[in-house]
Motif scaffolding. Structure first.
Motif, PDB file in Angstrom:
ATOM      1  N   MET A   1      -8.176   4.285 -17.260  1.00 10.57           N
ATOM      2  CA  MET A   1      -9.007   4.934 -16.183  1.00 10.57           C
ATOM      3  C   MET A   1      -8.285   4.940 -14.948  1.00 10.57           C
ATOM      4  O   MET A   1      -7.650   4.077 -14.201  1.00 10.57           O
ATOM      5  CB  MET A   1     -10.267   3.999 -16.013  1.00 10.57           C
ATOM      6  N   LYS A   2      -8.340   6.116 -14.230  1.00 15.19           N
ATOM      7  CA  LYS A   2      -7.941   6.408 -12.904  1.00 15.19           C
ATOM      8  C   LYS A   2      -8.357   5.615 -11.974  1.00 15.19           C
ATOM      9  O   LYS A   2      -9.440   5.519 -11.672  1.00 15.19           O
ATOM     10  CB  LYS A   2      -7.767   8.043 -12.478  1.00 15.19           C
ATOM     11  N   ASP A   3      -7.579   5.029 -11.063  1.00 14.82           N
ATOM     12  CA  ASP A   3      -7.788   4.295  -9.823  1.00 14.82           C
ATOM     13  C   ASP A   3      -7.758   5.189  -8.743  1.00 14.82           C
ATOM     14  O   ASP A   3      -6.939   5.409  -8.199  1.00 14.82           O
ATOM     15  CB  ASP A   3      -6.996   3.047  -9.693  1.00 14.82           C
ATOM     16  N   THR A   4      -8.977   5.332  -8.231  1.00 16.40           N
ATOM     17  CA  THR A   4      -9.426   6.337  -7.072  1.00 16.40           C
ATOM     18  C   THR A   4      -8.659   5.973  -5.755  1.00 16.40           C
ATOM     19  O   THR A   4      -8.795   6.550  -4.691  1.00 16.40           O
ATOM     20  CB  THR A   4     -10.714   6.837  -6.946  1.00 16.40           C
ATOM     21  N   SER A   5      -8.411   4.684  -5.825  1.00 17.22           N
ATOM     22  CA  SER A   5      -7.879   3.889  -4.526  1.00 17.22           C
ATOM     23  C   SER A   5      -6.539   3.963  -4.339  1.00 17.22           C
ATOM     24  O   SER A   5      -6.011   3.337  -3.542  1.00 17.22           O
ATOM     25  CB  SER A   5      -8.534   2.338  -4.449  1.00 17.22           C
ATOM     26  N   ILE A   6      -5.636   4.688  -5.214  1.00 21.47           N
ATOM     27  CA  ILE A   6      -4.424   4.879  -4.960  1.00 21.47           C
ATOM     28  C   ILE A   6      -4.050   6.356  -4.885  1.00 21.47           C
ATOM     29  O   ILE A   6      -4.557   7.069  -5.470  1.00 21.47           O
ATOM     30  CB  ILE A   6      -3.741   4.276  -6.386  1.00 21.47           C
ATOM     31  N   ILE A   7      -3.118   6.661  -3.962  1.00 25.12           N
ATOM     32  CA  ILE A   7      -2.523   7.941  -3.798  1.00 25.12           C
ATOM     33  C   ILE A   7      -1.076   7.701  -4.165  1.00 25.12           C
ATOM     34  O   ILE A   7      -0.428   6.629  -3.595  1.00 25.12           O
ATOM     35  CB  ILE A   7      -2.767   8.100  -2.363  1.00 25.12           C
ATOM     36  N   PHE A   8      -0.646   8.826  -4.494  1.00 27.08           N
ATOM     37  CA  PHE A   8       0.893   8.467  -4.819  1.00 27.08           C
ATOM     38  C   PHE A   8       1.682   9.837  -4.687  1.00 27.08           C
ATOM     39  O   PHE A   8       1.081  10.886  -4.474  1.00 27.08           O
ATOM     40  CB  PHE A   8       1.183   8.244  -6.529  1.00 27.08           C
ATOM     41  N   GLY A   9       3.169   9.697  -4.381  1.00 27.80           N
ATOM     42  CA  GLY A   9       3.951  11.062  -3.946  1.00 27.80           C
ATOM     43  C   GLY A   9       3.994  10.743  -2.601  1.00 27.80           C
ATOM     44  O   GLY A   9       3.083  10.366  -1.751  1.00 27.80           O
ATOM     45  N   ILE A  10       5.318  10.936  -2.022  1.00 23.03           N
ATOM     46  CA  ILE A  10       5.621  10.947  -0.484  1.00 23.03           C
ATOM     47  C   ILE A  10       4.951  11.736   0.258  1.00 23.03           C
ATOM     48  O   ILE A  10       4.250  11.240   1.530  1.00 23.03           O
ATOM     49  CB  ILE A  10       7.153  11.095  -0.237  1.00 23.03           C
ATOM     50  N   ARG A  11       4.654  13.083   0.108  1.00 19.88           N
ATOM     51  CA  ARG A  11       4.089  13.885   0.879  1.00 19.88           C
ATOM     52  C   ARG A  11       2.449  13.685   0.863  1.00 19.88           C
ATOM     53  O   ARG A  11       1.686  13.667   1.854  1.00 19.88           O
ATOM     54  CB  ARG A  11       4.158  15.044   0.236  1.00 19.88           C
ATOM     55  N   SER A  12       1.803  13.284  -0.113  1.00 25.51           N
ATOM     56  CA  SER A  12       0.567  12.753  -0.300  1.00 25.51           C
ATOM     57  C   SER A  12       0.163  11.481   0.601  1.00 25.51           C
ATOM     58  O   SER A  12      -0.865  11.559   1.351  1.00 25.51           O
ATOM     59  CB  SER A  12      -0.068  12.451  -1.851  1.00 25.51           C
ATOM     60  N   VAL A  13       1.101  10.533   0.424  1.00 26.93           N
ATOM     61  CA  VAL A  13       0.924   9.350   1.447  1.00 26.93           C
ATOM     62  C   VAL A  13       1.053   9.760   2.793  1.00 26.93           C
ATOM     63  O   VAL A  13       0.478   9.204   3.938  1.00 26.93           O
ATOM     64  CB  VAL A  13       1.961   8.496   0.893  1.00 26.93           C
ATOM     65  N   ILE A  14       2.128  10.850   3.251  1.00 25.59           N
ATOM     66  CA  ILE A  14       2.177  11.097   4.600  1.00 25.59           C
ATOM     67  C   ILE A  14       0.886  11.876   4.998  1.00 25.59           C
ATOM     68  O   ILE A  14       0.494  11.292   6.086  1.00 25.59           O
ATOM     69  CB  ILE A  14       3.390  12.162   4.814  1.00 25.59           C
ATOM     70  N   LEU A 101      -8.362 -16.646   5.869  1.00 27.72           N
ATOM     71  CA  LEU A 101      -7.529 -16.777   4.433  1.00 27.72           C
ATOM     72  C   LEU A 101      -6.148 -16.459   4.648  1.00 27.72           C
ATOM     73  O   LEU A 101      -5.734 -15.501   4.883  1.00 27.72           O
ATOM     74  CB  LEU A 101      -8.328 -15.782   3.419  1.00 27.72           C
ATOM     75  N   ASP A 102      -5.425 -17.646   4.676  1.00 27.60           N
ATOM     76  CA  ASP A 102      -4.061 -17.596   5.030  1.00 27.60           C
ATOM     77  C   ASP A 102      -3.117 -17.312   3.581  1.00 27.60           C
ATOM     78  O   ASP A 102      -2.751 -18.440   2.891  1.00 27.60           O
ATOM     79  CB  ASP A 102      -3.570 -18.904   5.686  1.00 27.60           C
ATOM     80  N   GLY A 103      -2.770 -16.243   3.273  1.00 27.98           N
ATOM     81  CA  GLY A 103      -1.909 -15.844   2.217  1.00 27.98           C
ATOM     82  C   GLY A 103      -2.639 -15.832   0.963  1.00 27.98           C
ATOM     83  O   GLY A 103      -1.985 -16.123  -0.308  1.00 27.98           O
ATOM     84  N   LEU A 104      -3.937 -15.881   0.696  1.00 28.19           N
ATOM     85  CA  LEU A 104      -4.654 -15.643  -0.595  1.00 28.19           C
ATOM     86  C   LEU A 104      -4.502 -14.160  -0.935  1.00 28.19           C
ATOM     87  O   LEU A 104      -4.554 -13.119  -0.309  1.00 28.19           O
ATOM     88  CB  LEU A 104      -6.319 -15.742  -0.290  1.00 28.19           C
ATOM     89  N   THR A 105      -3.812 -14.353  -2.368  1.00 30.16           N
ATOM     90  CA  THR A 105      -3.650 -12.997  -2.815  1.00 30.16           C
ATOM     91  C   THR A 105      -4.271 -12.568  -4.153  1.00 30.16           C
ATOM     92  O   THR A 105      -4.040 -11.411  -4.456  1.00 30.16           O
ATOM     93  CB  THR A 105      -2.022 -13.250  -3.371  1.00 30.16           C
ATOM     94  N   ASP A 106      -5.076 -13.401  -4.660  1.00 29.31           N
ATOM     95  CA  ASP A 106      -5.956 -12.942  -6.034  1.00 29.31           C
ATOM     96  C   ASP A 106      -7.233 -12.291  -5.451  1.00 29.31           C
ATOM     97  O   ASP A 106      -7.930 -12.889  -4.805  1.00 29.31           O
ATOM     98  CB  ASP A 106      -6.225 -14.302  -6.630  1.00 29.31           C
ATOM     99  N   VAL A 107      -7.214 -11.113  -5.958  1.00 34.35           N
ATOM    100  CA  VAL A 107      -8.343 -10.227  -5.457  1.00 34.35           C
ATOM    101  C   VAL A 107      -9.704 -10.609  -5.882  1.00 34.35           C
ATOM    102  O   VAL A 107     -10.605 -10.366  -5.000  1.00 34.35           O
ATOM    103  CB  VAL A 107      -8.253  -8.772  -6.004  1.00 34.35           C
ATOM    104  N   ARG A 108      -9.753 -11.351  -7.055  1.00 31.43           N
ATOM    105  CA  ARG A 108     -10.936 -11.766  -7.476  1.00 31.43           C
ATOM    106  C   ARG A 108     -11.405 -13.255  -6.624  1.00 31.43           C
ATOM    107  O   ARG A 108     -12.640 -13.268  -6.379  1.00 31.43           O
ATOM    108  CB  ARG A 108     -10.884 -12.015  -8.895  1.00 31.43           C
ATOM    109  N   SER A 136      -9.735  -4.085  -2.465  1.00 29.10           N
ATOM    110  CA  SER A 136      -9.572  -3.247  -3.682  1.00 29.10           C
ATOM    111  C   SER A 136     -10.684  -3.004  -3.881  1.00 29.10           C
ATOM    112  O   SER A 136     -11.850  -3.918  -3.853  1.00 29.10           O
ATOM    113  CB  SER A 136      -8.444  -3.567  -4.479  1.00 29.10           C
ATOM    114  N   SER A 137     -11.086  -2.141  -4.967  1.00 27.57           N
ATOM    115  CA  SER A 137     -12.213  -1.943  -5.775  1.00 27.57           C
ATOM    116  C   SER A 137     -12.625  -3.110  -6.493  1.00 27.57           C
ATOM    117  O   SER A 137     -13.889  -3.458  -6.586  1.00 27.57           O
ATOM    118  CB  SER A 137     -12.279  -0.661  -6.588  1.00 27.57           C
ATOM    119  N   ASP A 138     -11.388  -3.840  -7.115  1.00 29.30           N
ATOM    120  CA  ASP A 138     -11.956  -5.297  -7.774  1.00 29.30           C
ATOM    121  C   ASP A 138     -12.526  -6.226  -6.819  1.00 29.30           C
ATOM    122  O   ASP A 138     -13.211  -6.832  -7.084  1.00 29.30           O
ATOM    123  CB  ASP A 138     -10.467  -5.394  -8.301  1.00 29.30           C
ATOM    124  N   ALA A 139     -11.866  -6.286  -5.682  1.00 30.36           N
ATOM    125  CA  ALA A 139     -12.308  -7.326  -4.774  1.00 30.36           C
ATOM    126  C   ALA A 139     -13.872  -6.928  -4.439  1.00 30.36           C
ATOM    127  O   ALA A 139     -14.579  -8.090  -4.188  1.00 30.36           O
ATOM    128  CB  ALA A 139     -11.419  -7.440  -3.476  1.00 30.36           C
TER     129      ALA A 139
END
Length: 241
Positions: A1-14, A101-108, A136-139
């Motif tokens: 399933m495509k994650d719509t919260s992600i952009i890829f490619g150098i020009r797209s991110v610019i 939250l000091d360094g909490l990394t788990d999105v759930r 993120s969408s998971d969070a």
């Protein structure tokens, strides 16, 4: 399933950066070079966007198309300026309650904590600019939508936020399983900011230096510690009680 919260490619991110998209962080393939990449890197530095140089295999696990060595995570929730949030809370006349939250990394865990913070009536969550779970969408899903209702503030340096609040007579409380003071033995009637550390390393040394009270939650079983989201929930409700 495509994650719509992600952009890829150098020009797209610019283009995303230039159009003020709310970028949470960027992953860059180690050793990436070229004029277009340098243009991207200047924009990342100018806008102080968190980034990581990672092996290409990590990027390939996220996107299997022509990513050009760059992907960006777009947050569906806007981060807010802490000082503006503080001024708004202060203007209401209520006793402020903040969570750091000091360094909490788990999105759930992040989502679960945000859900409890919103239910308990906390005013905002403060996270570091780097080394924190993304919005993120998971969070958001784990938070049951609470992340749309409680301000989340990014800070380039958590120490400065705590120093600012200490000057405002805040009580800085941190969870520590080694603390001798039980969480029920502290007076939380003043403005409070509760600090929860990362799942593996706990609270950073710099932040710990400004803590007023380290508190522990008694453990009766054989397992030595609680999940951070459960511990945060216990402490937040004790604070607002």
């Amino acid at each position: 399933m495509k994650d719509t919260s992600i952009i890829f490619g150098i020009r797209s991110v610019i283009e995303a950066i230039e159009n003020d998209r709310n970028i949470d962080r960027v992953l860059i393939k180690r050793g990436l070079q070229g004029e277009l990449f340098l243009e991207l890197k200047k924009l990342i530095d100018k806008n102080r966007i968190p980034f990581q140089n990672v092996p290409v295999e990590r990027i390939n696990r996220v996107v299997n198309k022509n990513h050009q060595g760059v992907i960006a995570y777009i947050s569906p929730v806007e981060y807010q300026d802490f000082h503006k949030v503080y001024d708004k809370v202060e203007a209401t006349g209520k006793i402020p309650r903040f969570l750091m939250l000091d360094g909490l990394t788990d999105v759930r865990n992040f989502g679960a904590i945000a859900r409890t913070a919103e239910c308990a009536g906390f005013d905002a969550i403060v996270v570091p600019e780097k080394g924190s779970a993304p919005l993120s969408s998971d969070a958001i899903k784990t938070s049951a939508g609470a992340l749309f209702n409680i301000p989340v503030c990014k800070a380039s340096n958590l120490w400065y936020i705590l120093k600012y609040l200490k000057e405002k007579s805040f009580l800085i409380v941190a969870a520590s399983e080694k603390a001798e003071t039980k969480y029920t033995e502290v007076d939380y009637s003043s403005p409070v900011i509760l600090v929860m550390g990362s799942e593996d390393k706990g609270i950073s040394t710099q932040v710990q230096k400004l803590v007023d009270k380290n508190v522990s939650i008694p453990i009766k079983g054989t397992i030595s510690s609680l999940n951070v989201s459960v511990a945060a929930g216990i402490l937040m409700y004790e604070i607002v009680k």
